[in-house]
Design a protein around this motif. Structure first.
Motif, PDB file in Angstrom:
ATOM      1  N   SER A  67      46.398  32.751  41.734  1.00  0.00           N
ATOM      2  CA  SER A  67      46.011  33.903  41.883  1.00  0.00           C
ATOM      3  C   SER A  67      46.061  34.956  40.774  1.00  0.00           C
ATOM      4  O   SER A  67      45.650  36.189  41.102  1.00  0.00           O
ATOM      5  CB  SER A  67      46.481  34.544  43.282  1.00  0.00           C
TER       6      SER A  67
ATOM      7  N   GLY B 100      46.694  40.799  42.625  1.00  0.00           N
ATOM      8  CA  GLY B 100      45.287  41.210  42.590  1.00  0.00           C
ATOM      9  C   GLY B 100      45.006  42.556  42.303  1.00  0.00           C
ATOM     10  O   GLY B 100      43.839  43.171  42.557  1.00  0.00           O
ATOM     11  N   ARG B 101      46.205  43.365  41.690  1.00  0.00           N
ATOM     12  CA  ARG B 101      45.909  44.617  41.335  1.00  0.00           C
ATOM     13  C   ARG B 101      45.594  44.812  39.826  1.00  0.00           C
ATOM     14  O   ARG B 101      45.907  43.907  38.942  1.00  0.00           O
ATOM     15  CB  ARG B 101      47.185  45.413  41.742  1.00  0.00           C
TER      16      ARG B 101
ATOM     17  N   ARG C  85      50.875  39.788  45.753  1.00  0.00           N
ATOM     18  CA  ARG C  85      50.218  41.031  45.791  1.00  0.00           C
ATOM     19  C   ARG C  85      49.968  41.797  44.442  1.00  0.00           C
ATOM     20  O   ARG C  85      48.920  42.367  44.310  1.00  0.00           O
ATOM     21  CB  ARG C  85      51.283  41.888  46.505  1.00  0.00           C
ATOM     22  N   LEU C  86      50.749  41.693  43.461  1.00  0.00           N
ATOM     23  CA  LEU C  86      50.716  42.355  42.229  1.00  0.00           C
ATOM     24  C   LEU C  86      49.495  41.611  41.530  1.00  0.00           C
ATOM     25  O   LEU C  86      48.711  42.335  40.673  1.00  0.00           O
ATOM     26  CB  LEU C  86      51.809  42.503  41.120  1.00  0.00           C
TER      27      LEU C  86
ATOM     28  N   GLU D 100      55.885  36.417  47.066  1.00  0.00           N
ATOM     29  CA  GLU D 100      55.036  37.501  47.777  1.00  0.00           C
ATOM     30  C   GLU D 100      54.722  38.747  47.071  1.00  0.00           C
ATOM     31  O   GLU D 100      53.591  39.054  46.933  1.00  0.00           O
ATOM     32  CB  GLU D 100      55.835  37.779  49.026  1.00  0.00           C
ATOM     33  N   VAL D 101      55.731  39.269  46.511  1.00  0.00           N
ATOM     34  CA  VAL D 101      55.650  40.420  45.661  1.00  0.00           C
ATOM     35  C   VAL D 101      54.777  40.359  44.436  1.00  0.00           C
ATOM     36  O   VAL D 101      53.658  41.086  44.327  1.00  0.00           O
ATOM     37  CB  VAL D 101      56.951  40.978  45.108  1.00  0.00           C
TER      38      VAL D 101
END
Length: 127
Positions: free
Chosen positions: A86, A27-28, A24-25, A20-21
């Motif tokens: 992703s 996409g940054r 999220r990263l 999960e973490v």
């Protein structure tokens, strides 16, 4: 997981949270290693850890102690597959390289014939 206290349930939970973490990263945007003051004067140049670096260190640490646990390996491989979809190209290559190394090593490390068959039946890299 440690050699003294084998706890696959905690490892599975950690793998899920790491997925999960890192998802999220993925996409940054990675920040610049250069830091400027309010007058745009360069003040600091830092070392930047990439998503691939961070993910590979985290997943390798779990794999090191969970390499003989089929459930841990299956979850690691699945999580790494999902993350690679992703992630930027550089991170994807690093993650999938580690994924394949974990898969190969796990085939050698599992002791039960049943577990070897399960590992061999795990899908090849989808990345």
């Amino acid at each position: 997981m440690s050699p003294g206290i084998i706890d696959p349930t905690t490892a599975l939970y950690c793998i899920d949270r790491l997925g999960e973490v890192f998802g999220r990263l993925a996409g940054r945007e990675i920040p610049s290693p250069m830091r400027f003051d309010e007058k745009r004067q360069l003040r600091i140049v830092t070392e930047i850890n990439t998503l691939g670096d961070l993910a590979c260190h985290a997943f390798a640490a779990i794999a090191r102690y969970g390499i003989t646990d089929v459930d841990v390996i299956a979850r690691l491989l699945s999580t790494m597959d999902n993350l690679s979809r992703s992630s930027p190209c550089e991170a994807c290559e690093a993650i999938m390289g580690l994924r394949e190394a974990i898969r190969r090593e796990s085939e050698k490390q599992v002791s039960l014939a049943f577990d070897r068959e399960v590992v061999q039946a795990l899908p090849e890299s989808r990345g």
